[in-house]
Structure formats: structure tokens, C-alpha cells
Design a protein around this motif. Structure first.
Motif, PDB file in Angstrom:
ATOM      1  N   ARG A 129       8.398  23.357  17.495  1.00 44.20           N
ATOM      2  CA  ARG A 129       8.045  22.594  18.692  1.00 44.20           C
ATOM      3  C   ARG A 129       6.756  23.126  19.322  1.00 44.20           C
ATOM      4  N   PHE A 130       6.574  24.441  19.297  1.00 40.50           N
ATOM      5  CA  PHE A 130       5.371  25.037  19.877  1.00 40.50           C
ATOM      6  C   PHE A 130       4.125  24.590  19.113  1.00 40.50           C
ATOM      7  N   THR A 131       4.182  24.617  17.787  1.00 37.94           N
ATOM      8  CA  THR A 131       3.020  24.221  16.990  1.00 37.94           C
ATOM      9  C   THR A 131       2.734  22.729  17.135  1.00 37.94           C
ATOM     10  N   ALA A 132       3.795  21.901  17.221  1.00 38.33           N
ATOM     11  CA  ALA A 132       3.594  20.454  17.368  1.00 38.33           C
ATOM     12  C   ALA A 132       2.996  20.122  18.727  1.00 38.33           C
ATOM     13  N   LYS A 133       3.475  20.782  19.764  1.00 38.52           N
ATOM     14  CA  LYS A 133       2.999  20.501  21.118  1.00 38.52           C
ATOM     15  C   LYS A 133       1.559  20.948  21.316  1.00 38.52           C
ATOM     16  N   ASN A 134       1.196  22.090  20.731  1.00 39.82           N
ATOM     17  CA  ASN A 134      -0.116  22.676  20.978  1.00 39.82           C
ATOM     18  C   ASN A 134      -1.120  22.442  19.856  1.00 39.82           C
ATOM     19  N   GLY A 135      -0.721  21.723  18.799  1.00 42.25           N
ATOM     20  CA  GLY A 135      -1.652  21.424  17.722  1.00 42.25           C
ATOM     21  C   GLY A 135      -2.142  22.659  16.996  1.00 42.25           C
ATOM     22  N   VAL A 136      -1.232  23.580  16.702  1.00 44.51           N
ATOM     23  CA  VAL A 136      -1.594  24.839  16.060  1.00 44.51           C
ATOM     24  C   VAL A 136      -1.450  24.708  14.548  1.00 44.51           C
ATOM     25  N   GLU A 137      -2.427  25.213  13.827  1.00 46.47           N
ATOM     26  CA  GLU A 137      -2.335  25.264  12.371  1.00 46.47           C
ATOM     27  C   GLU A 137      -1.540  26.507  11.987  1.00 46.47           C
ATOM     28  N   TYR A 138      -0.372  26.311  11.376  1.00 48.13           N
ATOM     29  CA  TYR A 138       0.475  27.441  10.997  1.00 48.13           C
ATOM     30  C   TYR A 138       1.026  27.188   9.598  1.00 48.13           C
ATOM     31  N   SER A 404      -4.977  24.150  19.171  1.00 51.57           N
ATOM     32  CA  SER A 404      -4.923  25.508  19.712  1.00 51.57           C
ATOM     33  C   SER A 404      -5.055  26.520  18.589  1.00 51.57           C
ATOM     34  N   SER A 405      -5.417  27.741  18.974  1.00 50.72           N
ATOM     35  CA  SER A 405      -5.498  28.842  18.017  1.00 50.72           C
ATOM     36  C   SER A 405      -5.216  30.145  18.742  1.00 50.72           C
ATOM     37  N   VAL A 406      -4.840  31.156  17.966  1.00 52.82           N
ATOM     38  CA  VAL A 406      -4.493  32.468  18.513  1.00 52.82           C
ATOM     39  C   VAL A 406      -5.217  33.531  17.709  1.00 52.82           C
ATOM     40  N   LYS A 407      -5.687  34.578  18.395  1.00 54.91           N
ATOM     41  CA  LYS A 407      -6.307  35.703  17.703  1.00 54.91           C
ATOM     42  C   LYS A 407      -6.150  36.948  18.550  1.00 54.91           C
ATOM     43  N   VAL A 408      -6.287  38.097  17.911  1.00 54.00           N
ATOM     44  CA  VAL A 408      -6.221  39.366  18.630  1.00 54.00           C
ATOM     45  C   VAL A 408      -7.397  39.448  19.587  1.00 54.00           C
ATOM     46  N   ALA A 409      -7.121  39.811  20.836  1.00 51.94           N
ATOM     47  CA  ALA A 409      -8.148  39.756  21.881  1.00 51.94           C
ATOM     48  C   ALA A 409      -9.257  40.773  21.674  1.00 51.94           C
ATOM     49  N   ASP A 410      -9.008  41.817  20.890  1.00 50.04           N
ATOM     50  CA  ASP A 410     -10.032  42.846  20.685  1.00 50.04           C
ATOM     51  C   ASP A 410     -11.174  42.355  19.806  1.00 50.04           C
ATOM     52  N   ASP A 411     -10.912  41.320  18.988  1.00 48.44           N
ATOM     53  CA  ASP A 411     -11.963  40.800  18.112  1.00 48.44           C
ATOM     54  C   ASP A 411     -13.041  40.112  18.939  1.00 48.44           C
ATOM     55  N   GLN A 412     -14.296  40.421  18.660  1.00 47.53           N
ATOM     56  CA  GLN A 412     -15.415  39.837  19.387  1.00 47.53           C
ATOM     57  C   GLN A 412     -16.035  38.699  18.581  1.00 47.53           C
ATOM     58  N   PRO A 413     -16.427  37.599  19.244  1.00 49.26           N
ATOM     59  CA  PRO A 413     -17.057  36.483  18.533  1.00 49.26           C
ATOM     60  C   PRO A 413     -18.374  36.908  17.895  1.00 49.26           C
ATOM     61  N   ALA A 414     -18.699  36.267  16.783  1.00 49.28           N
ATOM     62  CA  ALA A 414     -19.946  36.576  16.083  1.00 49.28           C
ATOM     63  C   ALA A 414     -21.084  35.738  16.642  1.00 49.28           C
ATOM     64  N   GLY A 415     -22.306  36.255  16.508  1.00 51.89           N
ATOM     65  CA  GLY A 415     -23.493  35.496  16.886  1.00 51.89           C
ATOM     66  C   GLY A 415     -23.687  35.322  18.373  1.00 51.89           C
TER      67      GLY A 415
END
Length: 577
Positions: A129-138, A404-415
Motif C-alpha cells: 500500500r505504501f509503494t502504491a500510494k507514493n509511487g515508489v519503485e521497489y 517517490s524515492s528514498v536514500k540515505v541522507a548522508d549521500d550528497q548529490p553529484a554536480g
């Protein structure tokens, strides 16, 4: 800031969201312990490390009010940060809510250092239900469904917004008790030990497992329709949205308060017993002013005469169930069930209504069990691609609205990009890949599951793609398939136009299934048996079913809400529970 109750636990909604975010952020893998292997699992340390700092990004898309042809994208990013001790407490809360379980010992109810955990069947339902509601690729979810069962129907209890307490009314308790007890007494054969995990869960989902119990006093008395206090709490934790044994015991105490169940075992108030007491108020509640539920290993309860009257369990039905169990024959039981439901008028009236083929197709597509059987029917008719295309287009449309997407907050975006910009680009790339996959699977010449559709619809789609790629920023010409090099030509507006093209084809496919396939399928014995079973289980005005995107129930509705897994029965294993 996460809202918490007076007891210090997170609100139910926050629990579900944080659980979904945690599962999205982790890569489930193979773990070993005591010479045993546990696939699709994780350790406590892995869960704690991800909970300490995780980021959730969500993009929503919609037409602007002033210009409906222009698509506006809004990106929101949430960062969760907590101490290690708090993260460990959250993992314990997930165990209490029966969302995860110890892989080596599912009955272990406390966080264990270096313990290995898996997602429970209830957790899989919540995650879907969480993935369907939030459009998460899992992509791991279909893999999980191949190896372990999912809770098909989960009872969603209403909660008060101010304190997250469960809403208690007599109609709600009566509706919940009918699901708890089942449509008939759920006596199980002693040979049920030979069943696999899918079958065992299916049997338990029908209602609390019952047995006969003989009291041990001076006058030995045999009681029917009995169950232990522990099994009642376990059923509540597994098949409802309660977040722990305390809430499960409070619901059971409400059953006692309304005289639906009563204690039949003696000498159960020992030192280890915990007694939950609930009280009612109001002029109409004098008869049901107080209820007690004794929680101990030796406590045994029975369904009272008042409870059996609510369930329409008469002496004839009980005898039929037990005799059928002894003779290993279900024919007399099926006759008894059909007679009782027809007597209530529910099934008989519904059978008499002549529904259009389009209405029947919508009904089949809304019910996972029927949809799974319909897929098998279409596979035998060599037109399964019609259903697959219709479902994939619906999924594409929902994920275009919310991704939606999830990632570890410590990772910094590139560029040097911001977190929101990075998430927006990632989500757009995912949507383009979804759109390309649909075309290459169903519409491209000589594709794996090519649709048989009107030539005009196909030419309109090809014309649209030629137009986009001719004016887009791509150097590769369009021939028969969409290639990764074509992605740069599709912005958000072009994706919306692609969805419109697919929806036109989907409407034609829906019409084909309704006129050609549904009449034959609905006349088959397989459909008739499954339809009758669903009507038997889900009849009643005190039950409402939630779609994957439903979240806020109707406050004026006095009954229970049930969410249904849309992926159950769609796995390659074909096991529907």
C-alpha cells in the motif's frame, strides 16, 4: 517532528510511513546464522543505521489551473534523523506492530542484538500500500511474494486524530467480531500440520481457529467454539491494524464487554496474568458498561450465545461443521453456507441482478482473487497481454501523478545539484523508462506481447512518437522501438501526452475484454465458485473496502474498513492466500 501518543509510541500513520521509508532505503539480502540461510532479510544494526539518517523525496504532477496543457511538478523532501537508541526503539515498535519478525524465531517479541529479521505477511501488505500510494519503485516486492505469503485482507481500524486511540462503537465492534469469528466456525483438521505457510495463513485468515474445551472443575463441562486468549491477540496483531498486543487485548476486552465472548477456563488469574478492563458510558450502555479480558497462557474463551446469534451460528451449522471435519467432506458444509446466505437474502438478491459486461469486468478487476483467475483464463485463450497492458497503463498513470524515492541522507548529490533537483530528475527518468517499457512490450512490431488493436490506434501512437522524436533533443532516429537514447526528447508534457495515447488504447482493450472474454469467464465454474465465496465473506453494509490510494475514511461510517492486496495471486508461484 513525529507525533507520539501519551504512551510514547508514534502515531499509526507515522509508523506506517517510517516503516515504508526504512524498507525502501535498505537492500534486503541473504544472511546466515546457526548454519541456516535467510534470504531477503536484514539485521538490527542495518535497520538502526538507516533509521538514524534517511531522506524521502516525493514529486507530484498536475495541470496548472490557468493552463491545463501545462504540467506543474512539485517536489518535497523530508529528512529523518534520530539517535541510535531511538532508532532501536522504532525497530522494537515495528516488531510489536507485527510488521517485521525474527527470521530464526518468529515468536521472539523483543529486539535481539545481531538478530536477523524479515518482513512479515502483514508488513508486506502495508509495504504494498505504501509503494502504491507514493509511487515508489521497489523491484524487491515481487521477489518477496515468490517466497512468502502476504496478508490479502487487512482490517484498518479507525483512529481519533487527536490521540490516535481506536474508535470504539457497538457497530464497529460487531463488524470486527464478524471478521474475527469468520462466516462459519473455523475448526481445522489435525492434518493441517502438513500445510505450507501459504495454506496455514489462508486458514487463519478465515477467522480465529476454534476447538472444543472441557473445564477442569468438579462438574466437567464441554464447551464448543473455544480459543485461547493468546491466539485471539495473535489474530488481532496479524490481521488488523493494531500496533501491539495491548491494543489487541483492549479489542478483545470490548468483545467481552458486549458479551460476544466469555471466559470458560478456571484458575487463570495467576501472577503472570494481565487483566485488561474497558468501560462504556452513556444511557444506552448500562448493559455493556464493563468488560474484562484475562491475558495468560491458560486463559480460554468461548463464543457466547449472544455472539453466535450475531454470527448466525445455529446448532445445525455447528454440527455440520464438526461432522464435515470428521468425515473430511465439505459438500454438506458448502450446502449449509449457501442456504444460510440465501436465507439472509444477500447472495440471492445479488445473483438476480443482471449486470452489464462492463460492470462485471470492473468487479473482476477490483478483486485480486478474481483477477488472478481471469488472468489464467486469458492465458488459456492466448490474450493475457490485454490484462497486463491495462494494469501497466494504470500503474504508469498513478506513478506519473505521484513518484517517490528514498536514500540515505548522508549521500550528497553529484554536480552541485540540490536534493530536490536530483530527486526530480531521478523520478522523471524512471517515468520515461516505464513509458518506453510499455511501448516496447505491447505496441512495437514483433514485440513479446504485441496487442491486437485497431490499426488507427497504433498509427496514432506511432505518429505521436515520430513527432516527439523529430522535434526533440535526440540524434537517434525512431524505427520500431524506443531506445535509451530517445529519453532526452521526453519532458513532462510529452509524458502526459504519452499517457493519453496509452489510455485510448487501454479503453479499447477494456472494451475487448468486456465483450469477448468476460461473458465466457463469468459462465465458468471457476468464476462462479470464487464469486460465491467472495459474496459470502464480504457481504454486509458494515464493511467498506479501501483502494490502494484511499487513506482518510468517512467519519460518518459505522463499520470497519478493509484494504485488499492487489498483488496477491499475481506472483509466478500462483499461490493465492
Amino acid at each position: 517532528m513525529m507525533k507520539t501518543t501519551r504512551a510514547g509510541r508514534p502515531f499509526h500513520r507515522g509508523t506506517i510511513e517510517l516503516f515504508g521509508i526504512l524498507m525502501m532505503s535498505m537492500q534486503l539480502s541473504l544472511h546466515r546464522q546457526h548454519f541456516r540461510s535467510f534470504p531477503n532479510s536484514f539485521t538490527v544494526d542495518e535497520a538502526v543505521e538507516h533509521l538514524k539518517s534517511v531522506r524521502f523525496s516525493q514529486c507530484t504532477r498536475g495541470s496548472e489551473t490557468s493552463d491545463p496543457l501545462r504540467i506543474m511538478t512539485t517536489t518535497r523532501t523530508f529528512t529523518f534523523s534520530m539517535t541510535r537508541d531511538m532508532a532501536r526503539a522504532i525497530v522494537q515498535h515495528f516488531i510489536d506492530a507485527r510488521l517485521i519478525e525474527n527470521a530464526t524465531d518468529p515468536m521472539q517479541t523483543f529486539v535481539k542484538d545481531r538478530g536477523i529479521y524479515t518482513i512479515s505477511h502483514k508488513g508486506l501488505h502495508v509495504l504494498e500500500r505504501f509503494t502504491a500510494k507514493n509511487g515508489v519503485e521497489y523491484p524487491q516486492l515481487p521477489i518477496l511474494l515468490e517466497t512468502q505469503p502476504i496478508c490479502v485482507k487487512l482490517i484498518q481500524l479507525q483512529r481519533r486524530s487527536e490521540d490516535d486511540d481506536i474508535v470504539i462503537t457497538r457497530p464497529i465492534i460487531h463488524a470486527l467480531f464478524r471478521r474475527f469469528a469468520g462466516t462459519r466456525p473455523n475448526y481445522i483438521s489435525k492434518k493441517s500440520g502438513d500445510q505450507d505457510i501459504f495454506q496455514k495463513l489462508h486458514e487463519r485468515s478465515k477467522g480465529i481457529v476454534l476447538k472444543d474445551f472441557t473445564s477442569t472443575g468438579k462438574q466437567r463441562h464441554k464447551h464448543r467454539c473455544c480459543f485461547s486468549a493468546v491466539s485471539a491477540m495473535e489474530w488481532m496483531c496479524d490481521f488488523t491494524s493494531v500496533v501491539g498486543r495491548e491494543e489487541a487485548a483492549e479489542i478483545a476486552a470490548q468483545f467481552c464487554r458486549f458479551r460476544l465472548i466469555s471466559l470458560v477456563s478456571e484458575d487463570v488469574r495467576d501472577e503472570d496474568a494481565i487483566v485488561f478492563t474497558v468501560r462504556g458510558s452513556g444511557p444506552d450502555e448500562e448493559k455493556y458498561s464493563r468488560g474484562e479480558f484475562v491475558c495468560s497462557q491458560s486463559a480460554v474463551y468461548t463464543v457466547t450465545d449472544e455472539g453466535r446469534q450475531l454470527l448466525h451460528w445455529n446448532a445445525t451449522l455447528l454440527s455440520t461443521v464438526i461432522d464435515s471435519l470428521k468425515s473430511k467432506s465439505s459438500s454438506s458444509l458448502a450446502t449449509s453456507e449457501s442456504t444460510r446466505v440465501d436465507h439472509d437474502g444477500t447472495l440471492a438478491e445479488r445473483r438476480s441482478v443482471k449486470e452489464s459486461n462492463f460492470t462485471r469486468l470492473r468487479y473482476v478487476l477490483e478483486k485480486p482473487m478474481l483477477r488472478s483467475l481471469f488472468r489464467e483464463f486469458l492465458r488459456g485463450s492466448y490474450c493475457e497481454e490485454n490484462l497486463s497492458f491495462w494494469l501497466d497503463v494504470g500503474d504508469f498513470k498513478r506513478k506519473f501523478a505521484v513518484t517517490s524515492s528514498v536514500k540515505v541522507a548522508d549521500d550528497q548529490p553529484a554536480g552541485g545539484k540540490s536534493h530536490g533537483q536530483e530527486a526530480m530528475e531521478k523520478h522523471h527518468d524512471y517515468l520515461v523508462r516505464l513509458g518506453f517499457r510499455i511501448y516496447n512490450n505491447y505496441l512495437a512490431p514483433s514485440c513479446p506481447a504485441e496487442l491486437s488493436i485497431d490499426s488507427r490506434l497504433r498509427s496514432d501512437c506511432v505518429k505521436f512518437l515520430d513527432e516527439v522524436l523529430a522535434t526533440g533533443r535526440t540524434t537517434k532516429a525512431f524505427s520500431t522501438q524506443l531506445e535509451p537514447e530517445h529519453k532526452s526528447a521526453f519532458d513532462t508534457s510529452q509524458l502526459q501526452r504519452m499517457i493519453n495515447q496509452y489510455e485510448s488504447i487501454s479503453a479499447s482493450v477494456f472494451k475487448t475484454m468486456a465483450l469477448d472474454s468476460i461473458p465466457k469467464f463469468c459462465d465458468s465454474p471457476t468464476y462462479i465458485d470464487a464469486h460465491n465465496q467472495l459474496e459470502l465473506e464480504d457481504s454486509g453494509s458494515d464493511i467498506k473496502f479501501l483502494t490502494p490510494s484511499d487513506e482518510t475514511p468517512d467519519p460518518d461510517f459505522s463499520g470497519i474498513y478493509i484494504s485488499v492486496s492487489q498483488l496477491a495471486g499475481e506472483s509466478k508461484s500462483g499461490k493465492f492466500v
